[in-house]
Design a protein around this motif. Structure first.
Motif, PDB file in Angstrom:
ATOM      1  N   LEU A 187     -54.957 -25.554 -80.547  1.00  0.00           N
ATOM      2  CA  LEU A 187     -55.521 -25.712 -79.204  1.00  0.00           C
ATOM      3  C   LEU A 187     -54.379 -25.670 -78.195  1.00  0.00           C
ATOM      4  CD1 LEU A 187     -57.817 -28.704 -80.208  1.00  0.00           C
ATOM      5  CD2 LEU A 187     -58.469 -26.285 -80.017  1.00  0.00           C
ATOM      6  N   ARG A 188     -54.396 -24.669 -77.355  1.00  0.00           N
ATOM      7  CA  ARG A 188     -53.277 -24.487 -76.426  1.00  0.00           C
ATOM      8  C   ARG A 188     -53.785 -23.937 -75.108  1.00  0.00           C
ATOM      9  NH1 ARG A 188     -50.022 -21.673 -80.597  1.00  0.00           N
ATOM     10  NH2 ARG A 188     -51.435 -20.085 -79.821  1.00  0.00           N
ATOM     11  N   PRO A 189     -54.584 -24.723 -74.382  1.00  0.00           N
ATOM     12  CA  PRO A 189     -55.183 -24.218 -73.150  1.00  0.00           C
ATOM     13  C   PRO A 189     -54.126 -23.730 -72.163  1.00  0.00           C
ATOM     14  CG  PRO A 189     -55.467 -26.615 -73.356  1.00  0.00           C
ATOM     15  CD  PRO A 189     -54.952 -26.121 -74.654  1.00  0.00           C
ATOM     16  N   VAL A 190     -54.448 -22.659 -71.436  1.00  0.00           N
ATOM     17  CA  VAL A 190     -53.477 -22.043 -70.534  1.00  0.00           C
ATOM     18  C   VAL A 190     -53.802 -22.254 -69.056  1.00  0.00           C
ATOM     19  CG1 VAL A 190     -52.756 -20.267 -72.164  1.00  0.00           C
ATOM     20  CG2 VAL A 190     -54.700 -19.822 -70.675  1.00  0.00           C
ATOM     21  N   ASP A 191     -54.752 -23.131 -68.785  1.00  0.00           N
ATOM     22  CA  ASP A 191     -54.985 -23.495 -67.390  1.00  0.00           C
ATOM     23  C   ASP A 191     -55.551 -24.912 -67.347  1.00  0.00           C
ATOM     24  OD1 ASP A 191     -57.696 -23.193 -68.064  1.00  0.00           O
ATOM     25  OD2 ASP A 191     -57.736 -21.136 -67.313  1.00  0.00           O
ATOM     26  N   VAL A 192     -55.599 -25.482 -66.151  1.00  0.00           N
ATOM     27  CA  VAL A 192     -56.050 -26.869 -65.999  1.00  0.00           C
ATOM     28  C   VAL A 192     -57.490 -27.002 -66.496  1.00  0.00           C
ATOM     29  CG1 VAL A 192     -56.613 -28.651 -64.287  1.00  0.00           C
ATOM     30  CG2 VAL A 192     -54.413 -27.456 -64.169  1.00  0.00           C
ATOM     31  N   ILE A 228     -57.542 -27.416 -70.221  1.00  0.00           N
ATOM     32  CA  ILE A 228     -57.047 -28.745 -70.605  1.00  0.00           C
ATOM     33  C   ILE A 228     -58.140 -29.790 -70.405  1.00  0.00           C
ATOM     34  CG2 ILE A 228     -55.383 -30.576 -70.069  1.00  0.00           C
ATOM     35  CD1 ILE A 228     -53.417 -28.311 -69.194  1.00  0.00           C
ATOM     36  N   LYS A 253     -50.289 -15.001 -65.809  1.00  0.00           N
ATOM     37  CA  LYS A 253     -49.789 -16.247 -66.404  1.00  0.00           C
ATOM     38  C   LYS A 253     -50.863 -16.965 -67.196  1.00  0.00           C
ATOM     39  CE  LYS A 253     -45.480 -17.082 -64.837  1.00  0.00           C
ATOM     40  NZ  LYS A 253     -44.359 -17.373 -65.739  1.00  0.00           N
ATOM     41  N   ILE A 254     -52.107 -16.862 -66.741  1.00  0.00           N
ATOM     42  CA  ILE A 254     -53.153 -17.613 -67.431  1.00  0.00           C
ATOM     43  C   ILE A 254     -54.113 -16.684 -68.176  1.00  0.00           C
ATOM     44  CG2 ILE A 254     -52.952 -19.629 -65.895  1.00  0.00           C
ATOM     45  CD1 ILE A 254     -55.531 -18.783 -64.547  1.00  0.00           C
TER      46      ILE A 254
END
Lengths: 338, 338
Positions: A158-163, A166, A294-295
């Motif tokens: 699990l590695r979310p790339v935006d708020v 998360i 980036k996201i």
């Protein structure tokens, strides 16, 4: 021999006849489609929706059942109201959420409010007044971030790339925790791109497909960012099947399960299919803008075999027919969605 | 030949001489120990602490450096104050947090406030006024939950078993996200049980060891819940070494690294060692209470080889000497901690 795909949607109706069901975010895309189905099944449906303009709530979505559902325009953060509304429910479909990845980066605190604080409030209320409510929480593939491998199953890191990713992840964990510690039978479904009638098409806040459809119907070319990325798509009625199955299956509580859909297609293939459905139209392929790169997560498609094995679910509608029905719906009702 | 253990603490001092350093939670256990060390190294230290009674802040902790640090008694949630304080800092050690697992279950929203909302505020302020600040965030082993395998390395699945663990995990992810997207050089250290002078001993809110020491010094038997569980412990000065190394090492930004300590011991072994250090005392072994069992994680010890390999860090103090120094400290200063 009974056909699996026909068998599945027949099971839940019996369980929902006369059942009391609360749907948060019930005026939204998936929520309203679910509400309509539940009304058909004879359930007593109560809907909570904040109707915050940036979110998916749209009263027109509920037009077919406006006389049969009870609608409360309120925010899930309103804990006192929730106590009253939750007390007697048999089922709770918790679909309210902030869904825009970009908005979560420009206004992270609001995303936190909706996707964390409100979820904790809701669960605290369940614990206090109704810890037997059968709860299904709609999560998102966004929590996985950029995949290490494809398809992505539930053991993927699990590695979310935006708020947003998360906070949705925290929301999932709250549900599993309250299931584990307080016995509230909660199931988490991790949705991928869901599409169909009633989706938000005003902008790309729910999924880029929405804004493609809008441009198409308005006779404008739509933008395809990148184009080679693979994605999977769930037809909204298939998603509703899955939500209902998750809610009635005895072995889903405490579990976190992916929901996928059709075979993955590239964005270019999807764009072409959409133009084909509409009969005309065009799109422009563009470079990914720097602030989105980036996201971005590259290719993504889900492995949902655990959910299929457990519940017998399978998608009943092809991407081509789904897109056709979607375009037809919005062609007819465009004025209510732009 | 130079001894590794002697070499390590000598490196960071040069980097901190004259540096401006902000420590959130700086009147707490680890924060104050870090502040004292940084003052010795010639840093300009500013401390933020809310002094919320249930947390670790204690002004007596800072007594050795009270003339050399600037203390602001304020909450990390106060975003306007942060803008002013963060603008010119070279380093930010972000140690403020709600640490009690039990409190996070009885009051989940406050845990969310401190461990999520405040962290987002802090990061938003970094982004706005100082995106070059070298940031180290103190996370916790609690995010792993009940281990699948031992020792637990950073690839172990994340499955927090209480609200505190969920919110700390979100806090980690925010830091990594802001590092990745906005270039704020943030490092996450996942701490295990840290012990030493200045820890909270009033109750078990920081770690059960604190309350054991208090009971021991007050001539009362202390309770050991279970007893067979294995745990690892970090001596606070070793932890400070690690925080400083994490802050100056060029390859730690964007990383999330475990920090362990001594060889794991069982709680029974620890209890016996502690009684031995004190010279007298006794304890009672008890069954785990039902309400704690749900969020207990069984055996746990960290694999911190990634951090050791990267930075050369290793613990310099044995558990026996560490406990001896801890008991000696609290024997002398008990009145300020109960």
């Amino acid at each position: 021999m009974k056909n699996l795909a026909t068998k599945i949607p027949e099971e839940p109706p019996l369980r929902f006849r006369g059942a009391r069901v609360l749907i948060t975010g019930g005026a939204g895309f998936i929520g309203s489609t679910l509400a309509i189905r539940l009304v058909q099944h004879g359930a007593h449906v109560t809907i909570l929706d904040s109707l915050i303009p940036e979110y998916g709530g749209n009263l027109f979505n509920l037009q077919p059942v406006s006389e049969q559902v009870r609608l409360h325009i309120t925010d899930v953060r309103n804990q006192h109201g929730l106590q009253h509304l939750l007390r007697d429910q048999d089922f709770l479909f918790n679909l309210a959420g902030q869904t825009s990845h970009m908005d979560s980066m420009t206004d992270p605190q609001t995303d936190l409010e909706i996707n964390c604080r409100a979820q904790l409030s809701l669960l605290e209320v369940c614990r206090a007044v109704n810890n037997r409510v059968r709860l299904v929480y709609a999560s998102t593939r966004q929590i996985y971030g950029k995949p290490d491998r494809l398809p992505v199953d539930e053991t993927h890191p699990l590695r979310p790339v935006d708020v947003n990713g998360i906070n949705k992840l925290a929301g999932e964990f709250y549900h599993l925790l309250y299931s584990d510690v307080y016995g509230i039978p909660a199931t988490v479904l991790r949705l991928t791109n869901t599409y169909g009638p009633r989706m938000r098409i005003r902008d790309a806040r729910q999924t880029f497909v929405g804004v493609w459809i809008r441009r198409l119907l308005e006779g404008q070319p739509f933008d395809v960012w990148g184009g080679q990325q693979l994605r999977d798509f769930t037809w909204v009625e298939d998603c509703v099947d899955a939500l209902l199955l998750a809610a009635v299956h005895p072995e889903t509580p405490g579990k976190c399960l992916n929901l996928g859909g059709c075979q993955p297609v590239s964005l270019l293939q999807l764009a072409e299919l959409l133009v084909q459905c509409h009969g005309s139209g065009s799109f422009v392929v563009r470079e990914f803008p720097a602030d989105r790169k980036k996201i971005d997560i590259g290719d993504f498609y889900s492995d949902d075999s655990a959910f299929r094995r457990l519940t017998g679910w399978q998608p009943a509608t092809s991407l081509a027919s789904g897109l056709e029905m979607t375009v037809a719906y919005f062609r007819k009702h465009l004025q209510f969605y732009v």
